[in-house]
Design an enzyme around this catalytic site. Structure first.
Site, mmCIF file in Angstrom:
data_model
loop_
_atom_site.group_PDB
_atom_site.id
_atom_site.type_symbol
_atom_site.label_atom_id
_atom_site.label_comp_id
_atom_site.label_asym_id
_atom_site.label_seq_id
_atom_site.Cartn_x
_atom_site.Cartn_y
_atom_site.Cartn_z
ATOM 1 N N GLY A 40 0.914 -1.290 0.056
ATOM 2 C CA GLY A 40 0.022 -0.003 0.010
ATOM 3 C C GLY A 40 0.988 1.152 0.034
ATOM 4 O O GLY A 40 1.983 1.308 0.556
ATOM 5 N N GLU A 84 -8.339 -10.313 2.265
ATOM 6 C CA GLU A 84 -7.853 -10.692 3.147
ATOM 7 C C GLU A 84 -6.747 -11.976 2.607
ATOM 8 O O GLU A 84 -6.795 -12.344 1.561
ATOM 9 C CB GLU A 84 -8.549 -11.759 4.082
ATOM 10 C CG GLU A 84 -10.128 -11.583 4.074
ATOM 11 C CD GLU A 84 -10.854 -12.755 4.399
ATOM 12 O OE1 GLU A 84 -10.337 -13.301 5.690
ATOM 13 O OE2 GLU A 84 -11.603 -13.169 3.655
#
Lengths: 676, 676
Positions: free
Chosen positions: A188, A429
């Protein structure tokens, strides 16, 4: 654009319906909300930060779904920057800042900077490194990301392919990506935002006594500037970018990054626990790396507390909408009564009410984890690392179970609402099945010890349970949890614990005694980890009645007990054969479960809306017409469609003979073709 | 933009891996593909239409995810129109057209025109109406949609609020929306595209002998022009538009529509089965409305056949990717072997291989439904409506089960692939729980008849089963399906059938004998419907070995039998307590299930990739880097990120002190703010 629809009302009044729901339950919502959400001043903080965000046009959510993915990143960055300005304007502390991110409810391009990036520097940097980097980080002079996972490797850190090779001559490292799959991936904030990165790479040092051969010392973190401070372009030898549109997280620039023998100074390696010797190129380790588990456990405690609020969001929407929504008259009713609220159908209740109960089960375990973490911090300070293993295992099993319960629960709620559904934020996930193997390995180790020395002084509750199990397994009497209309709460806890112990013993038996290959056992071990997590949830929920939960005013404690029973019996029913095969529960109780669950749902039903009100999810965060606090579901749906949908401002040309798309534009469809 | 990454290769060669997978199985993929996909020339058609679409830039999918929702509708309309031009250019028939929609893989704004709209006119229009409308429809001179469901009512057609009131003076209907919740809602193609709509409204006719009172004759379909042919603007008295962005179906303009006493001529009401008398305003019904069930059943047969391909798509991606993906070395291995393919982990197999088996289970039942439909058409032609009820129930139960298996299966596959996941097209479904109640009601009726007259000549297989059950229920011996390493295929079928019969009997007992309220039984009845569907899947799959499937060359029939066993035993294990409580299966078999399932997965594993190859999903349709036929997963992922992601062409300003978003633009963030 006034028209005849302006004055229309829904057939049934949603606002009046929810008001009636709220009047029909005596739960004190404010008191329960405080009970659930007082830690670190959560409720007060939510209210305060919400007021600020609601005023800013930039944080309006209603047009978000109409933006393209690139636009969503633009917006995400604009909001991340705006929050930083608000932090300073309103003197927000770190918790306030986190609340703003929570309410904004999208992954911020600054998120990794203030989580993994700063945490890694703080925990793994030397004093000197911290002194240099921390002021820049806290001031956001640099923006960081955390580059661990790679295209070829996610969960298996030891398999990472990026290398950092020590150059003894220049006393530098060369960071290099030997394969395409060595590309850092998914990280990220790395794609477009970050100026700096923590890069996890295999540390290659010269073999002792050899000038050419190198030895791998395993993954180590390095801090590296990746983009120029002025131009924001990556340096030569680095290729970095955004991985493109994906399922969820549109506002975040998850990235890829590769290195071509990219040189970084010795000071790039974070050296609190390990340092390369300038003269010899040898590695010197110091300190106890187990301390890292501590912060991982803390993060997992936070994951559980966050999971309960994410699940609560879905259940809040489902409970309110299903109380407002009516469909079909009662099949047994005489003609022409009002249609039934769908929340009164057992087929709807069975999907929503056990999940409602789950939010509370998660809560008490999340609280327990926080307390456990703080207690174990104290022993770690005294250099006693014993409690860490238990804590780490418990937190691993629970992380897996809780994120699964939440992800499945959101999907169940969405489907329970039928055609209208709602836009659930998909939870991306990792593979929850991997982490469960560690939990099972831990339990097998504990059982092996217990078998070896069944009378050793127990170090923790697992030891106690396993010793009890070993003493009683030859004369176990399967328990009755339901007898007629009676439910035995103590027996509930017993059967969950017994199942865990029995599954642990079976795993010990097959692995340690029969020496079966690990791979063949993996499914069995996954079930064991799940059972262990469920046992913790049930035991902790049950314990809460002795402590905090009992101090609430009636009828809340009784209703919470109903939640405990519903969560437990629903789980028992779902995994009935596992409980039977482990001789935990008597067959008679299995037969009785379905009626007992129906009765519990009937008890819980009148309190459903108010129980979810207590989770205090503001409309701003829910961002859902269906889940509005005031019940004006249909008014809002219509408003969004009729007055706020930009597509309705355009008139199209539906005639296939013409290539024109927008009527009268004469563009022959070139506009859309250009975007492909 | 050449750079050092151009020549990098993945650590493990995906193409070589899949080649090795294919070499290790002797399955004849072409033969199996023909076996599965020959109906109506599917395979040949797919190849032919694919060649055309692949050539057109408009049908390229790789930038789709970067478009905004309004742009997706623009693109959807452009493609729908282009397909119409291709239909004419290549003289495609209707099946070719449907293949183009299938391969294009998005909901077309013309989809409803050629499905529900034309079908309703064809089946419910009078000869005169058909003569008038059909040529315009087939020529796409008008574009139709189907406006049945409303904001307040989805599944419950009798609860629709829109009314069509007969004006005896003017001999017209007035269509009116009395409430906001009366708004037509969710109807595809209505928002921006359609010129005409089928409107389902409650037919209000004057009460006999009264000038002022009206009587509701229930929902009737009307055909109504809703937009002007030139301006494409809605007429006065109609408000219509697109409902806005939603979860999935971005290319489709699902709409809302309300009427303000909107007048339509008498000829608007489709009058094959019912007509209003000009003089008296009385309703005259004719013909048998049950025929409608026929086409509903046909549609459901198609849903099952479609469901198997949708599930096959997800399993194809998962099987290929999990064969290419490697993660962790075997825990029991000596050091430094290659990492394991994740498809070799039982924890991954247990999620993917039962779903792989399910695609075949769905196939044989889909085939059976087609055959049953054609056989029952013949009896309907002879005015024998008896078989319709059985067919209708079977198809309802199966529709619910198959769409659930598919939706759950897609989600399971997505998660099994870990972090990378993939963009699964979310399947928006109505509430599957409602339809199951009808199935249960049918089974209770059948059981009631069987109890009343256990020796009546059986009309269908359900009668046979129920009569057998009633004769044997007092001396039932629970069956062993697994004994050691032996699996008893006949016993598998028996336990699935026995469970259905026993659950039906219990439902009969509680509802008919004990007269419990329907609402209290709904969960039980849902399980019954699911069990009924599972029984059909298992029985039909088993029957296939006597007929078609046995003619394939080895090892395919044996491998398909392994699929049958895996699907069956996995389902047995999932619902073990239901099989035990109905005395279907012996407890010993339950204990043996897990080992048997592991052994079946080991048998199936080498054939996984080729079995999925046989479903022949082209890369164009898969639209997935992870699922590529050639195994070049990482090359494609990297190519999409590094070379085809438009976000990487923009440089951003990450400094929070500046409101500027794009570096050097100086726009102070106004650009993105304007879109909120």
């Amino acid at each position: 654009m006034a028209d005849f629809t302006d004055k229309l009302k829904p057939r049934y009044d949603g606002a009046a319906t929810l008001e009636a729901e709220r009047n029909s339950s005596d739960i004190n919502v404010d008191e329960l909300a405080k009970h659930l959400l007082s830690r670190d001043g959560f409720l007060e903080r939510q209210e305060r930060v919400l007021k600020v965000l609601e005023k800013e046009k930039l944080f309006r959510k209603e047009q978000q779904m109409n933006l393209s993915r690139p636009e969503r990143y633009h917006l995400g960055l604009a909001r991340a920057k705006a929050i930083q300005r608000l932090v300073r304007e309103h003197s927000w502390d770190h918790e306030d800042y986190k609340m703003a991110e929570y309410l904004n409810d999208e992954m911020s391009p600054y998120h990794l900077h203030m989580s993994m990036f700063v945490t890694t520097i703080r925990e793994q940097g030397s004093e000197e490194q911290k002194a240099y980097w921390m002021p820049k980080i806290l001031n956001y002079d640099i923006i960081g990301c955390y580059a661990q996972s790679e295209l070829g490797h996610g969960s298996n850190v030891r398999g990472l392919e990026t290398v950092a090779k020590w150059d003894q001559m220049k006393r530098e490292f060369k960071i290099h990506s030997p394969y395409l799959t060595s590309s850092k991936w998914w990280n990220g904030a790395m794609g477009r935002t970050a100026t700096h990165a923590i890069i996890v790479a295999q540390l290659l040092l010269p073999k002792k006594g050899s000038a050419k051969e190198y030895e791998n010392h395993g993954p180590q973190p390095f801090i590296v500037q990746i983009r120029d401070s002025k131009t924001h372009q990556p340096f030569d030898g680095i290729v970095v970018g955004d991985i493109g549109p994906k399922y969820g997280y549109a506002s975040m620039d998850n990235g890829y990054m590769l290195f071509d023998h990219y040189r970084v100074p010795k000071s790039a390696m974070l050296s609190r626990y390990a340092e390369v010797n300038d003269e010899t190129g040898a590695l010197k380790r110091r300190g106890h790396p187990a301390v890292v588990y501590g912060s991982l456990t803390f993060v997992r405690g936070q994951i559980i507390m966050h999971a309960r609020l994410i699940l609560a969001r879905a259940v809040t929407i489902a409970a309110r909408y299903c109380a407002v929504r009516r469909q079909f008259q009662d099949r047994d009713a005489v003609r022409d009564v009002d249609e039934m609220k769908v929340l009164d159908y057992p087929t709807v209740q069975i999907r929503i009410l056990p999940l409602l109960a789950t939010t509370f089960a998660l809560h008490y375990t999340g609280e327990m984890m926080y307390n456990l973490y703080h207690r174990s911090r104290e022993s770690v300070e005294k250099c006693d690392f014993e409690p860490l293993a238990e804590l780490h295992s418990a937190s691993s099993g629970l992380k897996s179970l809780c994120t699964m319960l939440t992800a499945d629960g959101i999907e169940t709620c969405r489907r329970a609402m039928g055609g209208h559904g709602y836009l659930s934020k998909p939870t991306v996930e990792g593979d929850n099945w991997m982490i469960t193997q560690q939990v099972a390995a831990y339990l097998i180790k504990k059982m092996t010890q217990a078998v070896k020395d069944p009378n050793a002084p127990p170090k923790d509750l697992t030891d106690e349970l396993f010793q009890y199990y070993l003493k009683n397994r030859d004369h176990r009497i399967p328990q009755n949890v339901v007898r007629g209309s009676e439910i035995d709460d103590q027996a509930i806890v017993d059967v969950f614990q017994w199942r865990t112990a029995d599954l642990s013993y079976r795993a010990y038996q097959t692995r340690v005694v029969e020496r079966k290959p690990w791979t063949k056992l993996m499914i069995q071990l996954h079930s064991l980890s799940r059972a262990f997590g469920e046992q913790i949830l049930v035991t902790t929920f049950s314990n809460s009645f002795q402590t905090t939960a009992s101090s609430l005013s009636p009828p809340t404690p009784a209703v919470l007990k109903t939640c405990f029973r519903l969560y437990s019996l629903y789980t028992l029913d779902t995994f009935a054969s596992s409980f039977m095969l482990t001789t935990s529960i008597a067959h008679d109780s299995i037969y009785a479960l379905q009626d007992a669950i129906l009765a519990l749902m009937t008890e819980l039903r009148p309190h459903a809306v108010k129980l979810m009100d207590a989770w205090s999810i503001p409309d701003f965060l829910l961002d859902s017409a269906l889940g509005r606090y005031d019940g004006r579901v249909y008014e809002k749906l219509y408003d969004m469609a009729h007055r706020r949908n930009p597509l309705n401002t355009v008139t199209f040309n539906p005639d296939w003979r013409s290539e024109e798309i927008v009527l009268g534009s004469g563009d022959r469809g070139r506009c859309i073709l250009a975007k492909l």
